[in-house]
Scaffold this active site. Structure first.
Site, PDB file in Angstrom:
ATOM      1  CB  ALA A 120      82.732  13.040  52.079  1.00 14.47           C
ATOM      2  CB  CYS A 121      86.895  14.335  50.050  1.00 16.35           C
ATOM      3  SG  CYS A 121      87.558  13.957  51.688  1.00 16.35           S
ATOM      4  CB  ALA A 122      83.074  14.507  46.112  1.00  9.87           C
TER       5      ALA A 122
END
Length: 371
Positions: free
Chosen positions: A155-157
């Site tokens: 995801a966003c990481a």
């Protein structure tokens, strides 16, 4: 143990822009049509009315003013509400691979490095266009690398997870030079007919070239990296290859993007800075010694609070710059874009911390020092 450096970065932002005003007009037209078509069911309580959106709601909830997208007309069309992207033949370059190369090419050019000199390619993004072959395999072929490649999804990481892995492989001697690219086409994942999320995402691509420290000039020392997870379904996307099988049981099943915004906010604001501070403690880096932190651009209030907890002081545009207002949430590419756009003014020897956080929950952190 060898040390690694960030040799260069690259990013690409699509030209097409959707303002909050345009997005609200489109969403409200869809919501009003939905409410009209389902008036009887809504009146009887069998169906929920769709609430309208507003520019003030979006700005107050997120800090976003506009977003750049790969294709605008399909998103604003209330009959489709998703980008229009033409399918490509098997032998053609995948759309997402082409999108990735728009960031990869400038990263390699700035470093003066040929793709043949790259040992490993990691595509680290929220989703990949296909299950196999890996998108990274295609990018590896396009740049002429003879090494290895794989896709990674966190995801966003994702970008900082990719950096963490690249750093470890270089330290261990398994690779000399690694390319981490994050082509994030989030408007294809988002559900633009859901009021709570219709405004969140934009599209962007980023790349990081990481290599072994062999005394070369320039770049950034990778002083430390750390990743940590805490399982949660408060933010999830159910799109995947099993959807077709699920529809054999429930033909009208519609997978979607779900978010419990209040829970995500509360959980991540506590978890993300703890991961970053743990890394800082492990390498002996005090908050007072960190000039700047580059954070994932999810929500302006999250950015404010997480920056303060990492740095031990109030966030300013100097110590934790924001790009959310212009680009929206571009998932894992946002922290790299933030770093590239807001690091040139730092002096040799100054430290900065990157931190990205998202679904999973997953948090990635990296401490860097200007060479």
């Amino acid at each position: 143990m060898r040390k690694s450096i960030i040799r260069s970065t690259g990013h690409y932002i699509p030209e097409a822009v959707i303002t909050n005003e345009e997005l609200v007009a489109s969403y409200n037209a869809w919501a009003e049509r939905f409410n009209s078509d389902n008036a009887a069911a809504i009146a009887s309580g069998d169906m929920a009315e769709q609430l309208l959106s507003s520019v003030d709601f979006i700005k107050n909830a997120s800090g976003i003013e506009r977003r750049h997208v790969v294709e605008k007309s399909g998103i604003l069309n209330i009959d489709t509400m998703t980008p229009k992207i033409a399918p490509r033949a098997f032998e053609e370059v995948a759309f997402q691979a082409e999108f990735a190369m728009k960031a990869v090419t400038p990263a390699l050019e700035k470093a003066g490095v040929s793709g043949a000199d790259v040992d490993g390619v990691i595509v680290a993004s929220s989703a990949q266009q296909r299950n196999f072959p890996g998108l990274a395999c295609e990018i590896q072929e396009m740049i002429g690398s003879n090494g290895f490649s794989f896709d990674l999804t966190m995801a966003c990481a994702s970008a900082l997870y990719g950096l963490h892995i690249a750093n470890g492989m270089i330290q261990s001697g398994q690779a000399r030079r690694m390319l981490v690219c994050s082509p994030e086409i989030m408007t294809c994942i988002n559900v633009h007919s859901r009021r709570d999320v219709h405004f969140i995402f934009g599209d962007a691509s980023s790349a990081i070239l990481v290599e072994a420290d062999e005394g070369q000039d320039g770049g950034w020392d990778v002083v430390g990296t750390h990743c940590q997870n805490k399982y949660s379904i408060a933010l999830r996307s159910d799109f995947g290859f099993i959807n077709a099988a699920e529809r054999t049981v429930q033909p009208d099943y519609a997978p979607g993007l779900d978010q419990d915004g209040h829970k995500v906010f509360k959980d991540v604001v506590g978890f993300a800075p703890t991961v970053a501070r743990t890394m800082m403690q492990d390498i002996g880096l005090e908050p007072a010694d960190v000039r700047r932190t580059w954070l994932h651009q999810a929500n302006i209030r999250m950015v404010d609070m997480i920056a303060k907890r990492i740095l031990g002081r109030d966030r300013t545009e100097e110590n934790a710059p924001g790009i959310l207002h212009e680009y929206g949430n571009t998932s894992s590419s946002s922290v790299v874009i933030n770093f590239e756009q807001n690091s040139e003014d730092m002096a040799s020897g100054e430290h900065g911390v990157m931190c990205a956080f998202g679904a999973g929950y997953g948090v990635g952190a990296a401490a860097v020092r200007k060479r």
